[in-house]
Write a protein that holds these residues in place. Structure first.
Motif, PDB file in Angstrom:
ATOM      1  N   LYS A   1       0.825  -1.210   0.000  1.00  0.00           N
ATOM      2  CA  LYS A   1       0.000   0.000   0.000  1.00  0.00           C
ATOM      3  C   LYS A   1       0.857   1.257   0.000  1.00  0.00           C
ATOM      4  O   LYS A   1       0.526   2.241  -0.673  1.00  0.00           O
ATOM      5  N   ALA A   2       1.962   1.236   0.748  1.00  0.00           N
ATOM      6  CA  ALA A   2       2.848   2.405   0.784  1.00  0.00           C
ATOM      7  C   ALA A   2       3.457   2.650  -0.593  1.00  0.00           C
ATOM      8  O   ALA A   2       3.515   3.798  -1.067  1.00  0.00           O
ATOM      9  N   CYS A   3       3.893   1.588  -1.241  1.00  0.00           N
ATOM     10  CA  CYS A   3       4.478   1.730  -2.579  1.00  0.00           C
ATOM     11  C   CYS A   3       3.425   2.180  -3.587  1.00  0.00           C
ATOM     12  O   CYS A   3       3.693   3.020  -4.455  1.00  0.00           O
ATOM     13  N   ASP A   4       2.225   1.627  -3.472  1.00  0.00           N
ATOM     14  CA  ASP A   4       1.151   1.976  -4.404  1.00  0.00           C
ATOM     15  C   ASP A   4       0.742   3.442  -4.256  1.00  0.00           C
ATOM     16  O   ASP A   4       0.434   4.120  -5.243  1.00  0.00           O
TER      17      ASP A   4
ATOM     18  N   PHE B   1       2.659   6.032  -2.762  1.00  0.00           N
ATOM     19  CA  PHE B   1       3.719   7.042  -2.907  1.00  0.00           C
ATOM     20  C   PHE B   1       4.657   6.802  -4.091  1.00  0.00           C
ATOM     21  O   PHE B   1       5.347   7.733  -4.518  1.00  0.00           O
ATOM     22  N   LEU B   2       4.715   5.572  -4.595  1.00  0.00           N
ATOM     23  CA  LEU B   2       5.663   5.240  -5.658  1.00  0.00           C
ATOM     24  C   LEU B   2       4.918   4.570  -6.795  1.00  0.00           C
ATOM     25  O   LEU B   2       4.861   3.342  -6.880  1.00  0.00           O
ATOM     26  N   SER B   3       4.383   5.329  -7.668  1.00  0.00           N
ATOM     27  CA  SER B   3       3.571   4.787  -8.755  1.00  0.00           C
ATOM     28  C   SER B   3       4.381   3.848  -9.650  1.00  0.00           C
ATOM     29  O   SER B   3       5.512   4.166 -10.041  1.00  0.00           O
ATOM     30  N   GLY B   4       3.796   2.686  -9.929  1.00  0.00           N
ATOM     31  CA  GLY B   4       4.410   1.773 -10.878  1.00  0.00           C
ATOM     32  C   GLY B   4       5.310   0.711 -10.298  1.00  0.00           C
ATOM     33  O   GLY B   4       5.913  -0.065 -11.041  1.00  0.00           O
ATOM     34  N   VAL B   5       5.442   0.633  -8.963  1.00  0.00           N
ATOM     35  CA  VAL B   5       6.277  -0.393  -8.346  1.00  0.00           C
ATOM     36  C   VAL B   5       5.525  -1.722  -8.291  1.00  0.00           C
ATOM     37  O   VAL B   5       4.363  -1.771  -7.895  1.00  0.00           O
ATOM     38  N   SER B   6       6.197  -2.790  -8.700  1.00  0.00           N
ATOM     39  CA  SER B   6       5.619  -4.130  -8.684  1.00  0.00           C
ATOM     40  C   SER B   6       6.277  -4.946  -7.579  1.00  0.00           C
ATOM     41  O   SER B   6       7.505  -5.063  -7.532  1.00  0.00           O
TER      42      SER B   6
END
Length: 275
Positions: free
Chosen positions: A194-197, A199-204
């Protein structure tokens, strides 16, 4: 014309003490048990631990490669577990931060292995220092290890953030270690996702395994032997075996992303031959 391309993966973490080196050793052990040719590179250059976990004392290490003119084939140490290691030094300040020339020298020296290895596992240091970032950029896949502890979660996110924003790396495999139960593991992965989604768009992020808290892991560390060799039926080992099998399905990529990679000459040749 195509060539066989080694799979190069890092086992990395934002925080120390999450069991990263232990996982590296046991993945190398399990892959070698499957008949794969495996080299484990101890890339925690100033605080080496792979040799300690295996209870061995190699005469040469990467310090001798960089500072005393040793050849890579002389530094490689064959273990009794079926895989080879490239040991690092411990407590040597000159190894904490490699110069640009040393980084290129290492990649050049590693070409010796390009036809000799199926898997190169790079056990990085922890954190976001220059060496950690360098090795994570030079591999094809990154296995990020964290535990359910809040500090492990925040440090894992910090590493992902730097890799994504500063270097464009947007794909990570994730392993949760020392999980008290599956619920806790899924919760920590969900928080990271959720944090990556947000604040960091496009992280898989791909959760590839959850290692339960297992006393056999601790016993194996004390006995300086891979847990999958000492206690092959224990819960931790079962997860590590399953993860190793998943890794055999990861396909080496010939895509060049602008960062200098291990076996980059072979990668370039592969890309040109496909084109």
């Amino acid at each position: 014309m195509t060539t066989n391309l080694p799979m190069v993966l890092s086992v990395t973490s934002g925080k120390g003490g999450v069991g990263k080196t232990n996982i590296s050793v046991n993945l190398a052990y399990n892959l070698s048990r499957m008949g794969k040719k495996v080299v484990l590179l101890d890339a925690d250059l100033g605080l080496a631990n792979v040799d300690v976990l295996l209870g061995i004392a190699p005469k040469l290490n990467l310090f001798h490669l960089f500072h005393e003119g040793s050849k890579l084939q002389d530094v490689i140490f064959k273990t009794s577990y079926g895989f080879d290691i490239l040991p690092a030094s411990s407590g040597v300040g000159d190894m904490v931060s490699l110069s640009t020339g040393q980084k290129l020298d290492l990649l050049e020296a590693m070409d010796y292995l390009e036809d000799e290895v199926d898997y190169l596992i790079v056990d990085t240091g922890a954190g976001i220092n220059d060496n950690v970032l360098y090795f994570n950029l030079a591999v094809q896949e990154r296995l990020l290890v964290l535990t359910p502890e809040p500090t492990s979660l925040t440090d894992a996110y910090a590493l992902i953030k730097v890799m994504k924003l500063n270097h464009g790396v947007d794909r990570f495999r994730v392993m949760i270690n020392m999980a008290p139960d599956m619920k806790s593991a899924k919760e920590v992965f969900s928080k990271l996702y959720k944090a990556c989604d947000h604040f960091l768009s496009g992280v898989s992020l791909d959760l590839v395994g959850v290692i339960p808290r297992d006393q056999e892991m601790r016993k194996a560390v004390i006995k300086q032997t891979p847990v999958c060799s000492m206690s092959p039926g224990c819960p931790a080992c079962r997860t590590l075996e399953e993860t190793a099998k998943k890794i055999t399905n990861w396909k080496p990529t010939s895509e060049l992303d602008g960062n200098i990679k291990f076996f980059w000459k072979k990668l370039l040749f592969q890309e040109q031959s496909v084109a």
